[in-house]
Design a protein around this motif. Structure first.
Motif, short mmCIF file in Angstrom:
data_model
loop_
_atom_site.label_atom_id
_atom_site.label_comp_id
_atom_site.label_asym_id
_atom_site.label_seq_id
_atom_site.Cartn_x
_atom_site.Cartn_y
_atom_site.Cartn_z
N GLU A 122 0.83 -1.21 0.00
CA GLU A 122 0.00 0.00 0.00
C GLU A 122 0.86 1.26 0.00
O GLU A 122 0.60 2.21 -0.75
CB GLU A 122 -0.92 0.00 1.22
CG GLU A 122 -1.88 1.19 1.27
CD GLU A 122 -2.81 1.13 2.46
OE1 GLU A 122 -3.54 2.12 2.67
OE2 GLU A 122 -2.81 0.10 3.19
N ARG A 177 2.51 6.49 -7.03
CA ARG A 177 1.49 7.46 -7.46
C ARG A 177 2.01 8.89 -7.25
O ARG A 177 1.83 9.77 -8.11
CB ARG A 177 0.20 7.24 -6.67
CG ARG A 177 -0.97 8.12 -7.16
CD ARG A 177 -2.21 7.92 -6.30
NE ARG A 177 -2.57 6.52 -6.19
CZ ARG A 177 -2.57 5.83 -5.05
NH1 ARG A 177 -2.20 6.43 -3.92
NH2 ARG A 177 -2.92 4.56 -5.02
N ALA A 213 4.44 -2.63 -7.21
CA ALA A 213 4.95 -1.29 -6.89
C ALA A 213 6.21 -1.35 -6.03
O ALA A 213 7.08 -0.49 -6.12
CB ALA A 213 3.87 -0.48 -6.17
N THR A 260 2.63 1.61 -3.43
CA THR A 260 1.70 2.10 -4.45
C THR A 260 1.48 3.60 -4.31
O THR A 260 1.44 4.33 -5.31
CB THR A 260 0.35 1.35 -4.33
OG1 THR A 260 0.58 -0.05 -4.50
CG2 THR A 260 -0.63 1.83 -5.39
#
Length: 335
Positions: free
Chosen positions: A40, A47, A265, A43
Motif C-alpha cells: 500500500e 502514485r 509497486a 503504491t
C-alpha cells in the motif's frame, strides 16, 4: 506462530547488468536493491512520483528521476522524510574490482591481492597494458570464448598481458602490486585447468556474473537477526529454477519469487533505487560525483559492497566500508 506469519517479503531489482562482460559493457557499476515497504505504501509512493513527474510513459524508470528537471523528486525519494529511508538497501559492485578479485582468487587462492593490484592500475602499469590485462582476465573467466578462438587462446592472451604488467613491476612504488603480478605469472596451470573445466562442464554459478553474489548479500542484510525472508525479484534470465534453488539454500531464505516489475509497486521502487544508486556511484567512480546526491544515497549503501576504488569509496561509504569483508562476494566458496 507459524512460518507463514513471520516471513517478510523484500522486493528486489538490479541495474547495470551486462552479464559476464565486465570490461566492455555499457556500465562500470552494478547495483542490487532491496526494499521493505508494504504494498500500500509503495503504491502510494509510485502514485506520488507519477503526480510529480507527469510523464506520459506507461512505466517509469530511474532515468525519469535522474533528469535534471526532476531533481526535486529524486531528492524527495532519497531524503530522510521520503518513502524509502530506513526501509531500503543497495549493494554496489565496482565491476573492474569484482573481476580482478575473481581472477586473483581463482589463480592464487586468495582475493586479497586484488586491492593493491587495482589501486596500482593504469597509473602504475600504463593505460594500454592495464586495459589489455582487464580484457584478457575477463576473457579467461567468461564461459563463452570468442568465436573462432582455440581453447587455449584466452590463457595465452592472459599471460601475455601479465607479462606486459611484469615489465613495469620493478618500477612500482607499491611492491604489493608487483608481488601479485609475479604470482599471477606463475599460475598458468591453474588458468589452463579453469578453461578446461569451462569447456567440459560449465558451473551452474558463473564466476563473473555479479547478480548472484549481490542477491546473497541482499538476503544476508534483510535476514540478519533471524528474520525469515522471501525475496520478490524482477524477472531476470540468470535466475533459472536451478539457480533459484541454489540461492535458497546458500542464502537460507524462505523463497525467491519472480514477478514483472510493473505489476509490483515495491519492485518498481527497488528498480528506482538500483538505477539511481548505479548512476550516482558511477559518477563518483569517474570523478564526476554530485555531493548532494551522494550524501543522500550513502545511508542506503551496504558497507560490504564490492568496491576497491579508494577516492570514491570514501565518498560513497564514509568510514564504514570494510575492505576486508568480501566473503559474500566470493561466491566460489559457497558452491
Amino acid at each position: 506462530m507459524s512460518r507463514q506469519h513471520t516471513e517478510v517479503e523484500i522486493a528486489c531489482d538490479e541495474s547495470g547488468s551486462d552479464g559476464e562482460n565486465l570490461t566492455g559493457g555499457n556500465t562500470d557499476v552494478f547495483a542490487h536493491a532491496g526494499v521493505d515497504v508494504p504494498m500500500e505504501s509503495a503504491t502510494a509512493a509510485i502514485r506520488e512520483i507519477r503526480d510529480r513527474i507527469r510523464s506520459p510513459a506507461e512505466e517509469y524508470k530511474a532515468n525519469h528521476l535522474l533528469r535534471e528537471k526532476h531533481r526535486a523528486v529524486l531528492e524527495w525519494l532519497l531524503a530522510p522524510s521520503g518513502p524509502l529511508h530506513g526501509r531500503a538497501y543497495v549493494h554496489l559492485t565496482e565491476k573492474t574490482f569484482f573481476m580482478v578479485e575473481r581472477v586473483v582468487d581463482l589463480l592464487l587462492g586468495d582475493p586479497a591481492g586484488a586491492l593493491p593490484l587495482c589501486r596500482a592500475g593504469a597509473d602504475a602499469f600504463g593505460a594500454e597494458p592495464w586495459k589489455r590485462f582487464l580484457a584478457a582476465a575477463n576473457a579467461l573467466l567468461r564461459v563463452r570464448g570468442e568465436a573462432g578462438a582455440g581453447p587455449g587462446a584466452p590463457v595465452d592472451a592472459f599471460f601475455r598481458a601479465v607479462d606486459a604488467l611484469a615489465e613495469r613491476a620493478p618500477d612500482l612504488r607499491d611492491q604489493d602490486a608487483a608481488a601479485v603480478v609475479k604470482l599471477l605469472g606463475g599460475a598458468r596451470s591453474r588458468a589452463a585447468d579453469h578453461r578446461a573445466r569451462l569447456l567440459t562442464a560449465p558451473s551452474l554459478i558463473p564466476v563473473l556474473n555479479p547478480l548472484l553474489p549481490a542477491i546473497l548479500a541482499t538476503a544476508a542484510h534483510w535476514s540478519s537477526g533471524g528474520r525469515a525472508v522471501v525475496l520478490v525479484h524482477d524477472r531476470q534470465n540468470m535466475l533459472t529454477e536451478e539457480r533459484i534453488e541454489w540461492l535458497k539454500g546458500a542464502a537460507r531464505i524462505g523463497g525467491l519469487r519472480l514477478v514483472v516489475a510493473r505489476d509490483d509497486a515495491r519492485v518498481q521502487l527497488a528498480d528506482f533505487l538500483a538505477g539511481i544508486a548505479r548512476s550516482v556511484a558511477s559518477h563518483e567512480l569517474n570523478g564526476r560525483g554530485d555531493a548532494t546526491l551522494t550524501a543522500l544515497l550513502r545511508p542506503y549503501v551496504d558497507a560490504r559492497s564490492v568496491w576497491g576504488h579508494e577516492r570514491s569509496q570514501g565518498q560513497l561509504f564514509g568510514a564504514v566500508h570494510n575492505e576486508s569483508v568480501r566473503s559474500l562476494a566470493n561466491i566460489n566458496n559457497l558452491v
